[in-house]
Design a protein around this motif. Sequence first.
Motif, PDB file in Angstrom:
ATOM      1  N   THR A   1      44.411  83.500  66.686  1.00 32.65           N
ATOM      2  CA  THR A   1      45.662  83.176  65.991  1.00 32.65           C
ATOM      3  C   THR A   1      45.914  84.146  64.839  1.00 32.65           C
ATOM      4  O   THR A   1      47.026  84.668  64.681  1.00 32.65           O
ATOM      5  CB  THR A   1      45.622  81.733  65.450  1.00 32.65           C
ATOM      6  N   ALA A   2      44.868  84.399  64.043  1.00 30.54           N
ATOM      7  CA  ALA A   2      45.007  85.307  62.909  1.00 30.54           C
ATOM      8  C   ALA A   2      45.325  86.724  63.364  1.00 30.54           C
ATOM      9  O   ALA A   2      46.183  87.403  62.784  1.00 30.54           O
ATOM     10  CB  ALA A   2      43.717  85.301  62.080  1.00 30.54           C
ATOM     11  N   ALA A   3      44.646  87.179  64.421  1.00 33.72           N
ATOM     12  CA  ALA A   3      44.868  88.541  64.912  1.00 33.72           C
ATOM     13  C   ALA A   3      46.284  88.713  65.449  1.00 33.72           C
ATOM     14  O   ALA A   3      46.969  89.701  65.135  1.00 33.72           O
ATOM     15  CB  ALA A   3      43.846  88.862  66.006  1.00 33.72           C
ATOM     16  N   ILE A   4      46.734  87.766  66.257  1.00 31.47           N
ATOM     17  CA  ILE A   4      48.087  87.862  66.824  1.00 31.47           C
ATOM     18  C   ILE A   4      49.133  87.824  65.718  1.00 31.47           C
ATOM     19  O   ILE A   4      50.094  88.602  65.724  1.00 31.47           O
ATOM     20  CB  ILE A   4      48.319  86.720  67.845  1.00 31.47           C
ATOM     21  N   ALA A   5      48.952  86.912  64.760  1.00 31.64           N
ATOM     22  CA  ALA A   5      49.902  86.810  63.648  1.00 31.64           C
ATOM     23  C   ALA A   5      49.940  88.115  62.857  1.00 31.64           C
ATOM     24  O   ALA A   5      51.010  88.558  62.415  1.00 31.64           O
ATOM     25  CB  ALA A   5      49.523  85.641  62.741  1.00 31.64           C
ATOM     26  N   TRP A   6      48.780  88.744  62.692  1.00 24.70           N
ATOM     27  CA  TRP A   6      48.723  90.005  61.937  1.00 24.70           C
ATOM     28  C   TRP A   6      49.476  91.113  62.670  1.00 24.70           C
ATOM     29  O   TRP A   6      50.167  91.924  62.055  1.00 24.70           O
ATOM     30  CB  TRP A   6      47.270  90.425  61.715  1.00 24.70           C
ATOM     31  N   TYR A   7      49.350  91.140  63.997  1.00 25.29           N
ATOM     32  CA  TYR A   7      50.091  92.129  64.783  1.00 25.29           C
ATOM     33  C   TYR A   7      51.596  91.888  64.714  1.00 25.29           C
ATOM     34  O   TYR A   7      52.391  92.829  64.722  1.00 25.29           O
ATOM     35  CB  TYR A   7      49.652  92.073  66.250  1.00 25.29           C
ATOM     36  N   LEU A   8      51.990  90.621  64.689  1.00 24.28           N
ATOM     37  CA  LEU A   8      53.416  90.281  64.701  1.00 24.28           C
ATOM     38  C   LEU A   8      54.095  90.575  63.367  1.00 24.28           C
ATOM     39  O   LEU A   8      55.227  91.067  63.335  1.00 24.28           O
ATOM     40  CB  LEU A   8      53.595  88.795  65.051  1.00 24.28           C
ATOM     41  N   TRP A   9      53.417  90.260  62.275  1.00 26.34           N
ATOM     42  CA  TRP A   9      54.032  90.444  60.956  1.00 26.34           C
ATOM     43  C   TRP A   9      54.143  91.939  60.647  1.00 26.34           C
ATOM     44  O   TRP A   9      53.195  92.688  60.847  1.00 26.34           O
ATOM     45  CB  TRP A   9      53.206  89.745  59.880  1.00 26.34           C
ATOM     46  N   PRO A  10      55.283  92.386  60.144  1.00 24.55           N
ATOM     47  CA  PRO A  10      55.467  93.828  59.881  1.00 24.55           C
ATOM     48  C   PRO A  10      54.753  94.298  58.613  1.00 24.55           C
ATOM     49  O   PRO A  10      55.384  94.700  57.624  1.00 24.55           O
ATOM     50  CB  PRO A  10      56.993  93.951  59.744  1.00 24.55           C
ATOM     51  N   PHE A  11      53.429  94.261  58.646  1.00 26.17           N
ATOM     52  CA  PHE A  11      52.650  94.713  57.496  1.00 26.17           C
ATOM     53  C   PHE A  11      52.788  96.224  57.332  1.00 26.17           C
ATOM     54  O   PHE A  11      52.781  96.967  58.313  1.00 26.17           O
ATOM     55  CB  PHE A  11      51.173  94.370  57.664  1.00 26.17           C
ATOM     56  N   PRO A  12      52.871  96.712  56.091  1.00 29.95           N
ATOM     57  CA  PRO A  12      52.922  98.168  55.856  1.00 29.95           C
ATOM     58  C   PRO A  12      51.516  98.754  55.952  1.00 29.95           C
ATOM     59  O   PRO A  12      50.513  98.034  55.920  1.00 29.95           O
ATOM     60  CB  PRO A  12      53.463  98.256  54.426  1.00 29.95           C
TER      61      PRO A  12
END
Length: 198
Positions: free
Chosen positions: A147-158
């Motif tokens: 869940t954490a990994a997928i969410a991290w990929y989805l969120w447009p982090f710089p």
Amino acid sequence: MIDEPVPVAAPRVVSLYNAANALTVIRLILVPVFLALVVASGMTDHDWRVGACLAFCVASATDFVDGWIARRWQLVTSFGKIADPIADKALTGTALVLLSAYDVLPWWITVVILAREWGVTALRFWVIRYGVIPASRGGKLKTGLQTAAIAWYLWPFPEPVDVAGPWLMWAALLVTVATGFDYVVQALRLRQGARPGS
């Protein structure tokens, strides 16, 4: 003298319409909503990606909450036992396939994780007549990392914050494979222990 019949409590009937099942249904409904948001974003548009990530996180949160509610207030139903894992696999599978389709995540990682998820589900059905393989702590850790990994990929982090996504996914992949082998061992032991004369 005739003994008085001992009153027997009627089996508790759990209504299909309860909070736990409602959350499971909400998670199922959110899957196509999440899919539409990712497609709209093309994994490039900032606002649509934020929306997709939030939809995924809300859907994932219902997975943790509905199980807790079902156990806490004894609201476990046959529908919930079937629909809950289907909703989980649909959400995670959709997310992984979309990430790979948009070249964000290597396809082989998606294939390995999905093969493990569906393989464990098949194992549970294979031994269901002999017993139930409960969710382990490793399984819960696996779910949390995925869940954490997928969410991290989805969120447009710089940059450079976005590099945490692949590290989380690698951790999720390792735990996913390790717990998969553990479930295989549990299933074989369950079958072995159920043999006549064992």
